[in-house]
Every structure is written in structure tokens, then in C-alpha cells.
Design an enzyme around this catalytic site. Structure first.
Site, mmCIF file in Angstrom:
data_model
loop_
_atom_site.group_PDB
_atom_site.id
_atom_site.type_symbol
_atom_site.label_atom_id
_atom_site.label_comp_id
_atom_site.label_asym_id
_atom_site.label_seq_id
_atom_site.Cartn_x
_atom_site.Cartn_y
_atom_site.Cartn_z
ATOM 1 N N ARG A 108 43.905 41.135 51.220
ATOM 2 C CA ARG A 108 42.857 42.067 50.782
ATOM 3 C C ARG A 108 43.508 43.357 50.295
ATOM 4 O O ARG A 108 44.034 44.136 51.096
ATOM 5 C CB ARG A 108 41.914 42.357 51.954
ATOM 6 C CG ARG A 108 40.859 43.389 51.662
ATOM 7 C CD ARG A 108 39.761 42.874 50.781
ATOM 8 N NE ARG A 108 39.048 41.776 51.422
ATOM 9 C CZ ARG A 108 38.267 40.917 50.733
ATOM 10 N NH1 ARG A 108 38.104 41.039 49.428
ATOM 11 N NH2 ARG A 108 37.652 39.945 51.380
ATOM 12 N N ARG A 134 46.154 32.167 44.826
ATOM 13 C CA ARG A 134 46.279 33.400 45.613
ATOM 14 C C ARG A 134 46.618 33.173 47.079
ATOM 15 O O ARG A 134 46.923 34.127 47.783
ATOM 16 C CB ARG A 134 45.058 34.292 45.454
ATOM 17 C CG ARG A 134 43.786 33.812 46.069
ATOM 18 C CD ARG A 134 42.754 34.943 46.046
ATOM 19 N NE ARG A 134 41.491 34.499 46.577
ATOM 20 C CZ ARG A 134 40.536 35.298 47.002
ATOM 21 N NH1 ARG A 134 40.709 36.604 46.971
ATOM 22 N NH2 ARG A 134 39.420 34.826 47.461
ATOM 23 N N HIS A 198 42.907 41.255 39.685
ATOM 24 C CA HIS A 198 41.827 41.825 40.507
ATOM 25 C C HIS A 198 42.323 43.091 41.219
ATOM 26 O O HIS A 198 42.386 43.163 42.448
ATOM 27 C CB HIS A 198 41.441 40.735 41.520
ATOM 28 C CG HIS A 198 40.217 40.952 42.332
ATOM 29 N ND1 HIS A 198 39.951 42.109 43.014
ATOM 30 C CD2 HIS A 198 39.183 40.130 42.586
ATOM 31 C CE1 HIS A 198 38.807 41.978 43.658
ATOM 32 N NE2 HIS A 198 38.317 40.792 43.416
ATOM 33 N N ASP A 247 28.959 44.987 41.726
ATOM 34 C CA ASP A 247 29.610 43.722 41.394
ATOM 35 C C ASP A 247 29.198 43.362 39.968
ATOM 36 O O ASP A 247 28.363 42.494 39.755
ATOM 37 C CB ASP A 247 29.215 42.629 42.397
ATOM 38 C CG ASP A 247 30.221 41.483 42.415
ATOM 39 O OD1 ASP A 247 31.064 41.428 41.500
ATOM 40 O OD2 ASP A 247 30.156 40.637 43.335
ATOM 41 N N GLU A 306 38.888 45.039 37.430
ATOM 42 C CA GLU A 306 39.533 43.753 37.250
ATOM 43 C C GLU A 306 39.604 43.387 35.769
ATOM 44 O O GLU A 306 38.581 43.160 35.131
ATOM 45 C CB GLU A 306 38.760 42.691 38.027
ATOM 46 C CG GLU A 306 38.527 43.102 39.482
ATOM 47 C CD GLU A 306 37.563 42.171 40.205
ATOM 48 O OE1 GLU A 306 37.575 40.971 39.921
ATOM 49 O OE2 GLU A 306 36.793 42.656 41.053
#
Ligand SMILES: O=P(O)(O)OC[C@H]1O[C@@H](O)[C@H](O)[C@@H](O)[C@@H]1O
Length: 335
Positions: A108, A134, A198, A247, A306
Site C-alpha cells: 500500500r 503486483r 498507480h 474514485d 494514476e
């Protein structure tokens, strides 16, 4: 300020793969084994013989550590994840959770590499969110230092023979951070994919920053059933429809954005190429509190910008073709 958003006609296009033409990926046969292996300790990784490049650890992760006159950086082998980029004399541009879970969990913070699909766009629920690279261990393929003293690295995730796509990531660490995803269609059929770098940018307080470069763009709001809206002015967190979370996938984005942060007295400039969408994400307090790696108030310390090909921005590659997505990041003083 806020976002006096205009609601545009609602469509399901973001969630229905039939409306677009993304390739529906099957999880590569090796993926589960690669994830398991990523949780095991790293055995000796040969350090390249390049001045300012070594293998060490950063925030507990085995990492490539780079030091130049202009900047320091750390890239975890787990996920090929850029964890830190610190221009000399300045603060880290990137945010990293103070509550990191152990590998093979996703990291994170930093810059997760999202590939070859964004979220689960156009995919079934069987695939891992944000793709196949990832939570697996990457390799350092090449390291060089140029005449100006900048360090260039190439890293690669495991090669999945059955995926039909190959990924290389290039980083250039110097006065500017340059990061590139290079995707090649190695199969014999056309592929349509989505992706993102990201980046979690470190900010003084997400409620007190703004993003320039989005005025007039259309965006889809994931928290609003992907309804389409139009941006007026700069992005700020106090969206009148939902204060405290964002978002959004901006389409037809121009490729130059400024993250203005009065609290840290800096502006972060993000320039992209090979990307026509920008995702602006922060979970906000309610969602962050449900998350074990952001439930300590630390979500206020980042904003994700991103550099993406996502939403209607899908990359189509014929066999043998290569696509390049690049982001360039640097700090500018505030006027
Ligand atoms: O928790 P994850 O899988 O790292 O994803 C974080 C976020 O990533 C963003 O890119 C998505 O738009 C969000 O919907 C998602 O919540």
C-alpha cells in the site's frame, strides 16, 4: 471550490465488457506459484556493478536502492514497486503506508504496477484486482548510469508464457523521475488491455490540495455506478456529492497535471505520454477505516494520481506490437 459537477447520461459501459473490447484474461498457470514464492525470503540477488546502485532493503522489502547526486530511490522486487523517490534536499514524493502487510500482500503506497487490466475492468471476478504483477517477485534486468549521473533501471515481472503479453518497466532516477511500462504482444492474436502506474503521492493533507489540468474533462465516478460527470475547475476532495472520497477516471486527459500542496510548500508535476486517462483516487475516511493498512488516519497523507489507460481508454496491440506508457514526475516550487 468543490466540484459543481454536471451529471451526464448514466451508462453501464464501464462495467460491461461487451461495451468495450478488452481481452478477457485467464489467470496465468504460473501465477499462484509466483505469488507463493513471493512470500519466501529472497536468496542472494547479484548486485549490479554500477555506481550508486545496490541491493538492500527498504521498509522491510528487498529492494534496488539507487543514489545519485540529484535523487535517491528504492524499488521493491516485490511487484517491481517503486517505494520511494526523494529529490536531493527535498522530501519523498511518494507515500508508503506505516502499516504495511507482509509479502505476498500488495504494497500500500509507492507506485503499484497495475497490468494488464485496471481493477477488474472487462474481466471476470476470478482474476486478482489490478492484474498479475503486483504481488509477485520481479527481476532487475539492467542497470546503467549515464554521463549526467542519472541511473536507469529495467525490471521485469515473471514471464507468463500463456498470457501473450510481456512487460518491461524502465526507470530513470535523476532530477526527474521517469517511469515507463513497455508492453509487447508476444502472442499470435490481437490483445486489448488496460493498465496504470498507480502513484501514491505524499501530501500534507489530502483535504488541502488541488489538482490542476483536469478542468473541462469528463470523468466516470466509480462510487456513483460509473456515472459520467464533467469537471469544473481543479480537483479538490470536497466533492459536493460525497465529501471525502474520490474514485474518478478522467477520459481524454491532456497528460500534464499539477498537484498543488500549500502544506508541503511544493507542486508535483506529472507528465504522461501513451496514456489518455488519469485516475484520481483517495478512499476517504470511511473506506480507509475498514482497511488494515490505512486505518490510522494516514489516508490523509496521500493522493493517488494514476497515469492510466483505463475506462474507455483501452490499448489495442496487434501481434508483435509494443505500447509505451511513460510518466515523468518532478517537484516545482510554489509561486
Ligand atoms: O486496494 P487496491 O486493490 O490497491 O485498490 C485501490 C484503489 O485503486 C484505484 O485505482 C481504484 O480506482 C479504486 O477503486 C481502488 O479501491
Amino acid at each position: 471550490a468543490g466540484l459543481p459537477n454536471t451529471t451526464l447520461p448514466k451508462t453501464d459501459a464501464m462495467t460491461e465488457s461487451a461495451a468495450f473490447t478488452e481481452t478477457r484474461f485467464t489467470t496465468p498457470a504460473r501465477y499462484a506459484d509466483e505469488v507463493t514464492a513471493a512470500g519466501a525470503p529472497v536468496t542472494a540477488t547479484a548486485a549490479p556493478d554500477v555506481d550508486g546502485v545496490r541491493i538492500g532493503t527498504f521498509a522491510g522489502y528487498p529492494a534496488v536502492l539507487v543514489e545519485t547526486a540529484d535523487a535517491r530511490a528504492a524499488i521493491a522486487l516485490h511487484g517491481g514497486h517503486l517505494l520511494s523517490y526523494v529529490p536531493t534536499g527535498g522530501e519523498d514524493l511518494l507515500w508508503l503506508s506505516p502499516r504495511l502487510a507482509d509479502a505476498p500482500a500488495a504494497i500500500r503506497g509507492g507506485v503499484p504496477v497495475v497490468w494488464p487490466f485496471f481493477g477488474r475492468q472487462g474481466q471476470s471476478n476470478d482474476v486478482p484486482s489490478h492484474g498479475f504483477v503486483r504481488t509477485v517477485r520481479w527481476q532487475l534486468v539492467e542497470a546503467t548510469r549515464d554521463a549526467e549521473g542519472s541511473v536507469s533501471l529495467t525490471l521485469a515481472p515473471p514471464h507468463y508464457a500463456d498470457l501473450g503479453l510481456d512487460l518491461r518497466m524502465h526507470l530513470r532516477i535523476g532530477k526527474t523521475l521517469e517511469q515507463t511500462l513497455e508492453t509487447t504482444n508476444t502472442g499470435d492474436a490481437p490483445v486489448a488491455f488496460t493498465q496504470a502506474l498507480h502513484s501514491y503521492f505524499h501530501v500534507s493533507d489530502v483535504a488541502n490540495v488541488r489538482v490542476e489540468g483536469l478542468d473541462g474533462l469528463r470523468f466516470r465516478d466509480k462510487n456513483d455506478g460509473y456515472a459520467a460527470h464533467a469537471q469544473t475547475g481543479d480537483w479538490v476532495l470536497d466533492d459536493a456529492r460525497d465529501p471525502g472520497r474520490s474514485d474518478y477516471i478522467y477520459a481524454d486527459a491532456g497528460g500534464r497535471y499539477l498537484l498543488d500542496d500549500p502544506g508541503l510548500d511544493r507542486r508535483i508535476e506529472l507528465e504522461t505520454s501513451g496514456s489518455r486517462s488519469l485516475v484520481v483516487w483517495n478512499p476517504g475516511e470511511t473506506a480507509a477505516e475498514r482497511s488494515s493498512d490505512m486505518n490510522d488516519g494516514s489516508w490523509r497523507g496521500f493522493l493517488c494520481l494514476e497515469a492510466a489507460n483505463a475506462g474507455p481508454d483501452i490499448v489495442r496491440l496487434a501481434p508483435g506490437q509494443t505500447h509505451v506508457l511513460t510518466q515523468r514526475v518532478r517537484v516545482l516550487p510554489r509561486d
